[in-house]
Design an enzyme around this catalytic site. Structure first.
Site, PDB file in Angstrom:
ATOM      1  N   GLU A   1       0.825  -1.210   0.000  1.00 37.27           N
ATOM      2  CA  GLU A   1       0.000   0.000   0.000  1.00 37.27           C
ATOM      3  C   GLU A   1       0.862   1.265   0.000  1.00 37.27           C
ATOM      4  OE1 GLU A   1      -4.366  -0.580   1.587  1.00 37.27           O
ATOM      5  OE2 GLU A   1      -3.243   0.585   3.044  1.00 37.27           O
TER       6      GLU A   1
ATOM      7  N   HIS B   1       9.231 -26.164   2.036  1.00 37.57           N
ATOM      8  CA  HIS B   1       8.562 -27.257   1.331  1.00 37.57           C
ATOM      9  C   HIS B   1       7.467 -26.719   0.428  1.00 37.57           C
ATOM     10  CE1 HIS B   1      10.642 -30.360   3.696  1.00 37.57           C
ATOM     11  NE2 HIS B   1      10.742 -29.349   4.546  1.00 37.57           N
TER      12      HIS B   1
ATOM     13  N   LYS C   1     -13.660   1.060  -3.544  1.00 39.23           N
ATOM     14  CA  LYS C   1     -14.535   1.452  -2.424  1.00 39.23           C
ATOM     15  C   LYS C   1     -15.772   2.167  -2.955  1.00 39.23           C
ATOM     16  CE  LYS C   1     -11.271   2.432   1.331  1.00 39.23           C
ATOM     17  NZ  LYS C   1     -10.718   3.491   2.150  1.00 39.23           N
TER      18      LYS C   1
HETATM   19  O1  PA5 Z   1      -2.951   1.555   5.872  1.00 40.07           O
HETATM   20  C1  PA5 Z   1      -4.018   2.079   5.635  1.00 40.07           C
HETATM   21  O2  PA5 Z   1      -4.187   3.316   5.624  1.00 40.07           O
HETATM   22  C2  PA5 Z   1      -5.236   1.229   5.368  1.00 40.07           C
HETATM   23  O3  PA5 Z   1      -4.896  -0.115   5.252  1.00 40.07           O
HETATM   24  C3  PA5 Z   1      -6.253   1.383   6.481  1.00 40.07           C
HETATM   25  O4  PA5 Z   1      -5.686   1.014   7.682  1.00 40.07           O
HETATM   26  C4  PA5 Z   1      -7.503   0.540   6.206  1.00 40.07           C
HETATM   27  O5  PA5 Z   1      -8.055   0.894   4.980  1.00 40.07           O
HETATM   28  C5  PA5 Z   1      -8.530   0.743   7.302  1.00 40.07           C
HETATM   29  O6  PA5 Z   1      -8.819   2.094   7.410  1.00 40.07           O
HETATM   30  P1  PA5 Z   1      -9.558   2.689   8.667  1.00 40.07           P
HETATM   31  O7  PA5 Z   1      -8.659   2.548   9.839  1.00 40.07           O
HETATM   32  O8  PA5 Z   1      -9.833   4.095   8.314  1.00 40.07           O
HETATM   33  O9  PA5 Z   1     -10.794   1.884   8.854  1.00 40.07           O
END
Ligand code: PA5
Length: 466
Positions: free
Chosen positions: A294, A323, A437
Site C-alpha cells: 500500500e 517445502h 470502495k
Molecule cells: O494503511 C491504511 O491506511 C489502510 O490499510 C487502512 O488502515 C484501512 O483501509 C482501514 O482504514 P480505517 O482505519 O480508516 O478503517
C-alpha cells in the site's frame, strides 16, 4: 539491539551477475538518502505530512491512559473482539501472535493470567462472523472497534452487527461497558457516534496513517488489555531512533535496507520476499506485505508523472515454506530480493529425543534441540540462495520480546518510508483503493454514488488510459 546483515547481497558473495556493488550504490545514492532521511525526520511536521508515526515512541501518556483504562475492566472479562481491517488490524495480529504465549485462546484463564481471549474481525464473511458469535459469551465480551477514518464499510458493518447482538444480550443500558473505540480525534462517523452515545474512545492521532499506526492506541490498547508490556515496546522504538534517523547511510540500518531493495528493484528484481524463521512472526510477514504494497505501489510519482512503481511483496515463513516456495526461490527467475528475520535465541529450549539410536538417518536428530534444527535450516536456505546467486539479507533479533519486536516493525516502517523517497512516490497515501470502495458504495446504494453503479456492474466500464 536489532541488526541487519547485507553480506549475501554483495557481488563478492553471490557473484557479480546478480550481486550488488554496495559501495558503489552507497556512493551514488548517499546524497539522495541524506535528503530523504532529513526530510523524513527533520522537516517541520505539517498537517497531512503523515509523519507523526515516527514520534509514537514518545507517547508515555498513552501508556498511562491505557493502563488506567485496563484497571476499570471487569475481572471476569473473557473475550476481546477487535474489529478493524488493513492497518487497523494487521499490526495487532502480528503483535499478539508474536508476543503472547502460543495457543493463547486455548489456554485456561489461569494460564492467560486472567486476561481475555482475543478475536479479530477483519472480514465480512457471514459464515465466519456467525461462527464467532456462536462461541462468544457476550456478557463477558469487550469490543474494540478500530478505524482511523471512522467510515470503513467492512469495519462499520461488523460494528453495527455486533452492537445489535450485544444490545440483545446485555441491554441498551449496559452497552457502553462493552464497547471501546479507537478512531480519529475529530473526524468520521465513529467519532460522532462516540460523542453522541458517550462511549469510551482512544485516538488514532491526527496524521498517523493506518499501516503506520501499530504503536498508537490501534495496537497498544488491545495489547494492554491482553497484558503485554506496552512501555517496553515504546522504549524499543525510542532506542532505535538515533540509528534510523541518521542521515548517513553508513550508520542507518533502515536506509541500508531500503537501498538494497531499491538497487535490486532497479536491477530487474521487482519481488521482495519477507521470510521470518519463526512461526510466531508469520503475521509480521502479512503486516509487511500490506505496508510494502500500500505504501509503494503507486501510479503517480511525487512530481505527478505516471510511473506505475512498486515492488511486489511476498510472504514466506521458515521452515514451512522450504517445502513450498523455496524451490521457486532457488531455481525460478532471478526476480527477487529476500529479507530473512532470524532470532538469535528462542525462548524455549526443546530437545528432540534420540528414540532410534541405531538408525543413522534419524539419530542425527536425536538429542539436538529444535532451535538447532531451525537455525540450521535457516542457514541452509540462506546458503543455497546465495549459491544460486539470489540476493538476501538478514535482520537478527537477539530474542523475541516486546522490545525487539517493536524495533523490527519500526525498522521496517522507516525502511518503507525511505524506499518511497528513493522511488519518488508518496508512501503515505493509497489512492488506488478508492475506486473499488466507491464502486462498492454504488452497488450497496450509498447516496451520492448512484452515478457509478453501471460502471461497477461492468455495463459502461471503460479501461483507464495510462
Ligand atoms: O494503511 C491504511 O491506511 C489502510 O490499510 C487502512 O488502515 C484501512 O483501509 C482501514 O482504514 P480505517 O482505519 O480508516 O478503517
Amino acid at each position: 539491539m536489532i541488526s541487519l546483515d547485507t553480506k549475501n547481497v554483495l557481488a563478492q558473495t553471490i557473484g557479480s551477475h546478480h550481486g550488488l556493488d554496495l559501495e558503489f550504490a552507497i556512493q551514488n545514492h548517499r546524497d539522495s538518502i541524506k535528503d530523504i532521511v532529513e526530510a523524513l525526520w527533520h522537516q517541520p511536521e505539517t498537517k497531512n505530512g503523515w509523519r507523526r508515526w515516527l514520534k509514537l515512541g514518545e507517547n508515555q501518556k498513552l501508556v498511562d491512559d491505557i493502563n488506567a483504562y485496563v484497571k476499570t475492566l471487569p475481572q471476569d472479562l473473557e473475550h476481546l473482539v477487535i474489529i478493524g481491517i488493513g492497518g487497523s488490524s494487521l499490526g495487532g495480529m502480528a503483535m499478539f501472535e508474536a508476543l503472547l504465549p502460543s495457543y493463547w485462546n486455548e489456554r485456561s484463564r489461569e494460564q492467560r493470567n486472567g486476561r481475555p481471549r482475543y478475536y479479530f474481525i477483519d472480514n465480512v464473511d457471514p459464515d465466519k462472523l456467525q461462527g464467532l458469535l456462536s462461541i462468544l459469551d457476550l456478557k463477558r465480551t469487550l469490543v474494540n472497534v478500530i478505524t482511523k477514518s471512522g467510515t470503513t464499510a467492512e469495519t462499520m458493518a461488523g460494528y453495527l452487527w455486533l452492537k445489535a447482538e450485544l444490545e440483545k444480550a446485555v441491554g441498551k443500558e449496559n452497552l457502553s461497558k462493552h464497547l471501546v473505540m479507537t478512531t480519529d480525534p475529530a473526524k468520521g462517523i465513529l467519532r460522532d457516534i462516540v460523542q453522541k452515545e458517550g462511549l469510551k474512545a482512544f485516538e488514532v492521532p491526527e496524521d498517523v496513517g493506518g499501516r503506520f499506526s501499530v504503536f498508537s492506541a490501534v495496537g497498544l490498547l488491545p495489547a494492554g488489555i491482553l497484558g503485554l508490556p506496552i512501555a517496553e515496546m515504546l522504549q524499543g522504538i525510542q532506542d532505535l531512533v538515533p540509528q534510523v534517523s541518521n542521515p548517513d547511510v553508513d550508520q542507518n540500518m533502515a536506509a541500508q535496507g531500503a537501498l538494497v531493495q531499491y538497487v535490486c528493484y532497479q536491477n530487474q528484481k521487482p519481488i521482495s520476499v519477507f521470510m521470518p524463521y519463526s512461526a510466531k512472526l508469520a503475521y509480521v510477514a502479512d503486516w509487511y506485505v500490506q505496508l510494502w504494497a500500500e505504501s509503494l505501489g503507486k501510479k503517480m510519482s511525487l512530481d505527478q508523472r505516471v510511473v506505475h512503481e512498486g515492488p511486489t511483496p511476498v510472504k514466506a515463513v521458515g521452515v514451512t515454506d522450504q517445502h513450498s516456495q523455496v524451490q521457486l526461490f532457488n531455481e525460478g527467475p532471478f526476480d527477487k530480493v529476500f529479507t530473512f528475520v532470524r532470532l538469535e535465541k528462542f525462548n524455549e529450549d526443546l530437545t528432540i529425543p534420540n528414540l532410534y539410536p541405531d538408525v543413522s538417518d534419524l539419530s542425527y536428530l536425536g538429542n539436538r534441540t529444535f532451535e538447532t534444527l531451525l537455525q540450521a535450516e535457516g542457514d541452509a536456505t540462506r546458503a543455497s540462495l546465495s549459491k544460486n546467486q539470489r540476493p538476501n539479507m538478514t535482520i537478527t533479533l537477539p530474542k523475541l520480546d516486546a522490545y525487539h519486536f517493536a524495533q523490527l516493525l519500526y525498522l521496517l516502517e522507516v525502511q518503507t518510508a525511505i524506499m518511497g523517497g528513493l522511488l519518488k512516490v508518496d508512501p503515505f497515501d493509497q489512492p488506488g483503493v478508492e475506486l473499488a470502495k466507491q464502486y462498492t458504495y454504488a452497488l450497496m446504494g450509498r447516496p451520492g454514488f448512484e452515478h457509478l453503479k453501471d460502471e461497477a456492474l461492468g455495463k459502461t466500464l471503460q479501461p483507464a488510459i495510462g
